[in-house]
Write a protein that holds these residues in place. Structure first.
Motif, PDB file in Angstrom:
ATOM      1  N   LYS A 100     -26.834  54.476 -11.945  1.00 15.45           N
ATOM      2  CA  LYS A 100     -27.577  54.758 -10.717  1.00 15.45           C
ATOM      3  C   LYS A 100     -26.681  54.563  -9.491  1.00 15.45           C
ATOM      4  CE  LYS A 100     -31.968  53.017 -12.589  1.00 15.45           C
ATOM      5  NZ  LYS A 100     -33.031  51.983 -12.413  1.00 15.45           N
ATOM      6  N   PRO A 101     -26.926  55.326  -8.420  1.00 16.62           N
ATOM      7  CA  PRO A 101     -26.195  55.089  -7.172  1.00 16.62           C
ATOM      8  C   PRO A 101     -26.546  53.699  -6.622  1.00 16.62           C
ATOM      9  CG  PRO A 101     -27.322  57.217  -7.131  1.00 16.62           C
ATOM     10  CD  PRO A 101     -27.837  56.483  -8.323  1.00 16.62           C
ATOM     11  N   LEU A 102     -25.530  52.935  -6.255  1.00 20.25           N
ATOM     12  CA  LEU A 102     -25.762  51.592  -5.742  1.00 20.25           C
ATOM     13  C   LEU A 102     -25.773  51.593  -4.216  1.00 20.25           C
ATOM     14  CD1 LEU A 102     -23.401  49.561  -8.111  1.00 20.25           C
ATOM     15  CD2 LEU A 102     -25.837  50.091  -8.423  1.00 20.25           C
ATOM     16  N   HIS A 103     -26.650  50.794  -3.649  1.00 23.88           N
ATOM     17  CA  HIS A 103     -26.769  50.707  -2.197  1.00 23.88           C
ATOM     18  C   HIS A 103     -25.693  49.810  -1.615  1.00 23.88           C
ATOM     19  CE1 HIS A 103     -30.863  52.527  -1.447  1.00 23.88           C
ATOM     20  NE2 HIS A 103     -30.761  52.557  -2.770  1.00 23.88           N
ATOM     21  N   LYS A 104     -25.057  50.270  -0.541  1.00 27.76           N
ATOM     22  CA  LYS A 104     -24.108  49.456   0.204  1.00 27.76           C
ATOM     23  C   LYS A 104     -24.859  48.818   1.365  1.00 27.76           C
ATOM     24  CE  LYS A 104     -20.106  52.295  -0.972  1.00 27.76           C
ATOM     25  NZ  LYS A 104     -18.992  53.134  -0.443  1.00 27.76           N
ATOM     26  N   PRO A 160     -35.889  50.440   0.409  1.00 29.53           N
ATOM     27  CA  PRO A 160     -34.783  50.226   1.341  1.00 29.53           C
ATOM     28  C   PRO A 160     -35.015  50.836   2.721  1.00 29.53           C
ATOM     29  CG  PRO A 160     -34.297  52.090  -0.069  1.00 29.53           C
ATOM     30  CD  PRO A 160     -35.621  51.546  -0.536  1.00 29.53           C
ATOM     31  N   VAL A 161     -34.414  50.199   3.709  1.00 30.71           N
ATOM     32  CA  VAL A 161     -34.294  50.735   5.062  1.00 30.71           C
ATOM     33  C   VAL A 161     -32.832  51.121   5.231  1.00 30.71           C
ATOM     34  CG1 VAL A 161     -34.490  50.245   7.527  1.00 30.71           C
ATOM     35  CG2 VAL A 161     -36.164  49.273   5.913  1.00 30.71           C
ATOM     36  N   ILE A 162     -32.560  52.409   5.443  1.00 31.54           N
ATOM     37  CA  ILE A 162     -31.186  52.918   5.429  1.00 31.54           C
ATOM     38  C   ILE A 162     -30.796  53.454   6.804  1.00 31.54           C
ATOM     39  CG2 ILE A 162     -29.630  54.625   4.403  1.00 31.54           C
ATOM     40  CD1 ILE A 162     -31.292  54.488   1.865  1.00 31.54           C
ATOM     41  N   THR A 169     -27.613  50.443   3.664  1.00 28.70           N
ATOM     42  CA  THR A 169     -28.951  49.861   3.614  1.00 28.70           C
ATOM     43  C   THR A 169     -28.962  48.577   4.429  1.00 28.70           C
ATOM     44  OG1 THR A 169     -29.405  50.825   1.465  1.00 28.70           O
ATOM     45  CG2 THR A 169     -30.728  48.931   2.096  1.00 28.70           C
ATOM     46  N   VAL A 170     -29.908  48.489   5.362  1.00 30.66           N
ATOM     47  CA  VAL A 170     -29.894  47.398   6.329  1.00 30.66           C
ATOM     48  C   VAL A 170     -31.096  46.465   6.200  1.00 30.66           C
ATOM     49  CG1 VAL A 170     -28.512  48.703   7.977  1.00 30.66           C
ATOM     50  CG2 VAL A 170     -31.013  48.837   8.091  1.00 30.66           C
ATOM     51  N   ALA A 187     -34.289  42.039   7.629  1.00 28.98           N
ATOM     52  CA  ALA A 187     -32.928  42.516   7.852  1.00 28.98           C
ATOM     53  C   ALA A 187     -31.940  41.842   6.904  1.00 28.98           C
ATOM     54  CB  ALA A 187     -32.518  42.259   9.302  1.00 28.98           C
ATOM     55  N   VAL A 188     -30.901  42.583   6.524  1.00 21.69           N
ATOM     56  CA  VAL A 188     -29.869  42.061   5.620  1.00 21.69           C
ATOM     57  C   VAL A 188     -29.278  40.753   6.138  1.00 21.69           C
ATOM     58  CG1 VAL A 188     -27.512  42.483   4.799  1.00 21.69           C
ATOM     59  CG2 VAL A 188     -29.257  44.248   4.523  1.00 21.69           C
ATOM     60  N   GLN A 189     -29.095  40.640   7.456  1.00 21.38           N
ATOM     61  CA  GLN A 189     -28.460  39.437   7.993  1.00 21.38           C
ATOM     62  C   GLN A 189     -29.288  38.178   7.773  1.00 21.38           C
ATOM     63  OE1 GLN A 189     -29.043  42.299   9.794  1.00 21.38           O
ATOM     64  NE2 GLN A 189     -29.449  41.830  11.942  1.00 21.38           N
ATOM     65  N   ASP A 190     -30.532  38.326   7.353  1.00 18.98           N
ATOM     66  CA  ASP A 190     -31.342  37.142   7.165  1.00 18.98           C
ATOM     67  C   ASP A 190     -31.475  36.711   5.710  1.00 18.98           C
ATOM     68  OD1 ASP A 190     -32.573  35.294   8.963  1.00 18.98           O
ATOM     69  OD2 ASP A 190     -34.476  35.715   7.986  1.00 18.98           O
ATOM     70  N   PHE A 191     -30.833  37.422   4.784  1.00 20.33           N
ATOM     71  CA  PHE A 191     -30.831  36.925   3.403  1.00 20.33           C
ATOM     72  C   PHE A 191     -29.440  36.981   2.786  1.00 20.33           C
ATOM     73  CE2 PHE A 191     -32.453  41.331   3.258  1.00 20.33           C
ATOM     74  CZ  PHE A 191     -31.617  41.939   2.335  1.00 20.33           C
ATOM     75  N   THR A 192     -28.432  36.754   3.621  1.00 20.89           N
ATOM     76  CA  THR A 192     -27.053  36.736   3.120  1.00 20.89           C
ATOM     77  C   THR A 192     -26.819  35.581   2.146  1.00 20.89           C
ATOM     78  OG1 THR A 192     -26.365  35.508   5.082  1.00 20.89           O
ATOM     79  CG2 THR A 192     -26.088  37.894   5.141  1.00 20.89           C
ATOM     80  N   ASN A 193     -27.657  34.530   2.243  1.00 17.41           N
ATOM     81  CA  ASN A 193     -27.504  33.422   1.293  1.00 17.41           C
ATOM     82  C   ASN A 193     -27.741  33.880  -0.139  1.00 17.41           C
ATOM     83  OD1 ASN A 193     -30.227  33.851   1.956  1.00 17.41           O
ATOM     84  ND2 ASN A 193     -30.799  31.752   1.450  1.00 17.41           N
TER      85      ASN A 193
END
Length: 205
Positions: A100-104, A160-162, A169-170, A187-193
């Motif tokens: 499958k295509p993977l999300h960046k 996803p939100v792209i 994907t953000v 948002a991605v920045q809030d689950f970087t852990n």
């Protein structure tokens, strides 16, 4: 600004706990969405799963063995959770994503045009929508991004939100704002852990 004020109210309402259980705004049937998102059902073996038809959500692949989704999708659907945010509505689940295509992943930014993808729990058809990130609200330790001009229906939670410009994907769809044609996401920045713990790459700005 009015949208953000209303969003703050919406985030305190019980509807937030229900996820995308209603329709808000406009979304379209889009079979191209099948390349961006997976439908996930309740994790019961047949024939038990026949009795819970329509109970579903969305997820998207980030590695060959892991997908991102909303926590309120993963938990009731009995998915194999590899990591879950202690506060925010996001989880990483085990999935076979080989081929499958993977999300960046990348950080979300205000003012960016975005595309939303997911599956409708009403008819199991793939859906998409477009909007703009209006801003972010910090509540209970989480960033809730608000997308205006977009729509979502029950079942799109976890999709996803792209970013329309970069294709990255953000965030993860979690909810809608009733009557406002707006969608809420983490948002991605809030689950970087979670991403760091599982060695899932992402881009910062």
């Amino acid at each position: 600004m009015k949208c953000l004020i209303f969003a703050l109210f919406a985030l305190t309402a019980p509807v937030l706990l229900l996820g995308c259980v209603v329709m808000s705004g406009t979304s379209s049937t889009d079979f191209a969405a099948t390349r961006q998102v997976d439908m996930v059902y309740i994790g019961l073996p047949a024939p038990l799963n026949w009795f819970v038809g329509g109970i579903q959500g969305s997820a998207f692949p980030v590695t060959d063995t892991l997908s991102l989704t909303a926590a309120h999708v993963a938990v009731p659907l009995l998915k194999s959770i590899r990591a879950q945010h202690p506060l925010c509505d996001v989880a990483v689940i085990a999935r076979n994503n080989v081929g499958k295509p993977l999300h960046k992943l990348a950080f979300a930014r205000r003012g960016r045009s975005v595309m939303l993808f997911g599956y409708s729990a009403i008819n199991s058809l793939p859906k998409s929508s477009n909007g703009t990130i209006d801003g972010f609200l910090k509540r209970d330790g989480c960033y809730y991004g608000v997308i205006t001009g977009a729509g979502a229906v029950s079942g799109m939670s976890g999709g996803p939100v792209i970013d329309s410009l970069t294709g990255e994907t953000v965030g993860v769809i979690t909810n809608v704002i009733l009557g406002k044609g707006a969608v809420v996401f983490i948002a991605v920045q809030d689950f970087t852990n979670l991403l760091d713990r599982l060695h899932i790459p992402y881009r910062t700005y």
